[in-house]
Design an enzyme around this catalytic site. Structure first.
Site, PDB file in Angstrom:
ATOM      1  CB  THR A 274      -0.920   0.009   1.235  1.00  0.00           C
ATOM      2  OG1 THR A 274      -1.726  -1.171   1.241  1.00  0.00           O
ATOM      3  CG2 THR A 274      -1.808   1.238   1.260  1.00  0.00           C
TER       4      THR A 274
ATOM      5  CB  CYS B 240      -5.569  -7.935   1.843  1.00  0.00           C
ATOM      6  SG  CYS B 240      -6.749  -8.796   0.784  1.00  0.00           S
ATOM      7  CG  PHE B 241      -1.096 -10.247   4.195  1.00  0.00           C
ATOM      8  CD1 PHE B 241      -1.183 -10.693   5.507  1.00  0.00           C
ATOM      9  CD2 PHE B 241      -1.648 -11.035   3.202  1.00  0.00           C
ATOM     10  CE1 PHE B 241      -1.774 -11.906   5.817  1.00  0.00           C
ATOM     11  CE2 PHE B 241      -2.249 -12.242   3.494  1.00  0.00           C
ATOM     12  CZ  PHE B 241      -2.318 -12.689   4.813  1.00  0.00           C
ATOM     13  CB  CYS B 242      -0.546  -3.405   3.682  1.00  0.00           C
ATOM     14  SG  CYS B 242      -1.147  -2.912   5.298  1.00  0.00           S
ATOM     15  CG  ASN B 243       0.547  -6.847  -2.073  1.00  0.00           C
ATOM     16  OD1 ASN B 243      -0.066  -6.533  -3.086  1.00  0.00           O
ATOM     17  ND2 ASN B 243       1.784  -7.320  -2.112  1.00  0.00           N
TER      18      ASN B 243
END
Length: 765
Positions: free
Chosen positions: A143, A413-416
């Site tokens: 992100t 979503c792991f900042c992705n």
């Protein structure tokens, strides 16, 4: 073979041979990570764990040293400045580069480093005469990378997200090279390793984009710079910036060391740093400015220019202890890469082969490869679990159950978002629909209309153990597998035969450096024989005599007087070739450690030994001629009078001796045999070809006895003293000046006007 036998350590060893490090791995974990007993920590991609020795050493450092604000010039501030500079060098050394190529700008983290680039990059809007800048990034990006477009879009910069297939399949057959006509700056960003799946993207993209061989650079003229997001990659893998010279590399140090948090850096290539333009300027970043007029000149040093205000200097000092602990425990990033990859590969093989009693697979694993090599896959495993009917089990349910077993994983979503959409097959329309249904980033809504919104991620660190894998796999089998537990033997055999590179290019011997012929002694200087000395004042030639020759093998330590001595290209042979550094690698002087003067080193040429001697201490020795740098020896960088010097550590015996005598952690380091340091050019003087050892600024120091006698007279006339207050005698005053050559002269300070000096057949200038 049944599942429980596959979960045995013997089965792991058959699949992967690189486990642990040289010392007893289990003992190290028990000593350094006692707090994680009973915990299965598998979230190292988010934050790794710090060893207890790191905190002990850091606290000891803080309790024994006084560190002041580095913007001041008092002794405590100078100690801070020198220590911070030493850490900068160590960061660059860790990534196999030098201050001549790169600079380290400390930030609050990787995101702040990315923001710094976004705010200072020289974006250009499109005009009638020139195309505007492009901001391009791989869709599998964090992100914080994608967020750069929030700034660029308002400046008329074209945003161009690309996939891996587009980068490679749209490449030109030949590199386009730099466009000499169009110099519009463009920025391409991509991760060295996906924080979602652990996939490692080719580091060769760096040069491919810079040379305009790969898409989108090949289709858009101008100067393309590369931002390599290395935050995920460097947590468990080495990065060689000599081989892959990206222009901007943001990192977060807690992902490498676990401590300190809130500290990162932008590692910037020096020839790209000049393009960055700041608008705001904070304390310490200005060379000069006016408060009543719009006048400002930025600091010349790149790091100073971009580090607004006082840096977090105590956290930066903690990094030095992080490096010490990391290399002491593991031996380096190559070993960490092999260890962590082996654990991830083993977990992947068993989890992807695990089946319910009806034969349905237990996991949907999100990877594009089969964990074939540590050069293409990191220590991250991303998946969703499935029930016996093939339906996805929500990640929140898995997370809650794992917490009951004290297993720590990451979900979501792991900042992705880009990778999450790609692997889970979520369209842009579905993402927007999920938002309308109430799902936002970081919440626990794991399913919308029967479709997953995220996944489960496990990741490994250098302190991860086989037992972590075993407990996690057993947890999955016990809680989510319909009995009896089955293993897809065909799948397992297929994975066993998948190619694994044991001769990975990252795993190779270190270089062996040979000393050049220029380091060999060229001549010999003799003293105490009333050797004739001549200067440009030849009328007094018969009156000058060389009376003493001193060498100072260890900088700031005691003198070693000799009758005659070889002369080499760096001055008197072995003069100031060694120095003592503190626990943070900063050079110790007598100002910081007065007891250095009590150490009396001796050079014993016949045995090729440097002897360390001091009252009350046993004598220890180190080798004089260290013509090669072996793998086991640590090459490090330090500073002498503002100059960077490359040195070699002299081993634990000398370090223990010095630490005991001086009462603080110390090490003895020697100037690297393949490193040369040029003499500084003074204003108005021609450049000198002379090379220096660890001296301050000249190869030789000389003093005139007549000058010393005048100083004594001046001291006597100015000092009121009783019979108990004796003035220093001549020899004591001479020792204070730490000269190599002591001569008798006619007039005090006449040597200040000499252009040269000839002793025997050797000319000194």
């Amino acid at each position: 073979m049944d599942f429980h036998k596959l979960c045995a350590f013997e089965s792991f060893q058959q699949l992967w041979s690189h486990y642990g490090y040289e010392q007893n791995f289990q003992d190290t974990i028990a000593q350094e990570f006692t707090r994680i007993k009973g915990i299965t920590y598998l979230d190292h991609a988010a934050a790794t764990l710090y060893p207890e020795s790191l905190l002990r050493d850091f606290c000891q450092d803080m309790s024994t040293n006084v560190y002041g604000n580095p913007h001041s010039h008092n002794p405590s501030s100078r100690l801070t400045h020198d220590t911070v500079e030493r850490v900068r060098y160590r960061v660059l050394q860790h990534f196999n580069t030098t201050p001549e190529e790169y600079s380290v700008i400390f930030t609050s983290g990787c995101t702040a480093a990315l923001k710094l680039v976004a705010e200072s990059f020289p974006w250009r809007s499109q005009t009638d005469k020139e195309a505007g800048s492009h901001f391009s990034y791989l869709t599998d990006s964090h992100t914080s990378v994608v967020g750069i477009r929030g700034l660029t879009s308002s400046q008329g910069v074209l945003t161009l997200p690309v996939t891996l297939q587009e980068v490679e399949h749209s490449a030109k057959a030949e590199a386009q090279g730099e466009d000499v006509i169009c110099q519009t700056p463009h920025l391409f960003c991509y991760p060295a390793q996906s924080n979602f799946s652990g996939r490692k993207y080719p580091l060769s993209y760096v040069k491919g984009i810079q040379a305009r061989h790969l898409y989108p650079a090949c289709n858009h003229p101008g100067r393309w710079l590369v931002l390599l997001d290395a935050a995920s990659h460097v947590s468990s893998s080495p990065l060689n910036l000599q081989e892959y010279p990206a222009d901007f590399i943001p990192v977060s140090f807690y992902k490498i060391f676990g401590f300190p948090t809130g500290l990162g850096a932008l590692i910037v290539r020096n020839d790209a740093a000049g393009m960055l333009k700041k608008t705001y300027f904070g304390g310490g970043t200005a060379a000069a400015y006016l408060s009543g007029e719009d006048f400002y000149v930025h600091a010349a040093n790149i790091s100073d220019r971009f580090e607004d205000g006082t840096i977090s200097f105590l956290d930066i000092i903690a990094l030095n202890h992080g490096f010490e602990a990391l290399y002491r425990i593991t031996g380096g990033m190559h070993n960490i890469q092999l260890h962590t990859f082996g654990l991830a590969r083993y977990t992947y093989m068993l989890l992807s082969s695990l089946c319910h009693g009806n034969g349905q697979p237990v996991a949907q694993i999100y990877t594009e490869g089969q964990f074939e090599s540590p050069s293409t896959q990191g220590a991250i495993l991303n998946f969703n679990l499935k029930d016996s009917h093939g339906h996805i089990i929500g990640y929140s349910q898995v997370d809650r159950m794992a917490s009951l077993y004290n297993i720590h994983v990451r979900t979501g979503c792991f900042c992705n978002t880009g990778a999450c959409q790609f692997f889970l097959g979520i369209t842009n329309h579905q993402m927007k629909r999920n938002l309308q249904a109430g799902h936002i980033c970081g919440d626990n809504i794991d399913m919308v209309n029967g479709q997953p919104t995220g996944s489960v991620r496990v990741s490994f660190g250098y302190m991860s153990t086989f037992e972590d894998c075993q407990k996690f796999l057993t947890f999955v089998a016990d809680c989510f597998v319909e009995k009896p537990v089955k293993v897809d033997q065909l799948r397992l055999e297929e994975l066993k035969t998948a190619t694994v590179s044991n001769e990975d290019p990252l795993v190779k011997n270190s270089k062996i450096y040979q000393e050049d012929e220029k380091d060999k002694p060229e001549a010999s200087l003799r003293g105490f024989v009333h050797k004739d000395i001549s200067t440009d004042a030849n009328s007094h030639a018969e009156a000058y005599t060389l009376t003493n020759i001193y060498i100072y093998p260890i900088k700031s330590c005691g003198a070693y007087e000799v009758l005659n001595w070889p002369v080499g290209p760096l001055g008197l042979l072995y003069d100031r070739r060694w120095m003592v550094v503190n626990g943070n690698g900063v050079c110790l002087s007598q100002k910081r450690e007065p007891r250095l003067c009590l150490i009396r080193p001796q050079v014993h040429l016949p045995s090729n030994k440097l002897l360390l001697q001091a009252s009350g201490m046993d004598t220890v020795s180190v080798s004089l001629e260290n013509n090669t740098v072996h793998v086991s020896q640590r090459v490090c960088q330090s500073k002498v009078c503002g100059d960077r010097v490359e040195t070699v550590d002299c081993g634990d015996e000398a370090a223990s001796w010095l630490s005991e005598f001086l009462g603080q952690p110390c090490r003895l380091i020697r100037q690297s045999p393949d490193y040369s340091r040029d003499m500084k050019k003074k204003p108005g003087e021609a450049a000198s070809s002379a090379c220096l050892s660890l001296v301050n600024e000249a190869q030789y120091l000389m003093i005139n006895r007549a000058s010393v006698e005048l100083i004594q007279k001046l001291m006597s006339s100015r000092q009121e003293h009783s019979e108990d207050d004796r003035l220093l005698d001549t020899e004591n005053v001479i020792s204070r000046f730490r000269a190599n050559l002591v001569i008798t002269g006619i007039e005090p300070f006449e040597e200040d006007n000499w252009l040269h000096l000839i002793i025997g057949n050797i000319r000194f200038v």
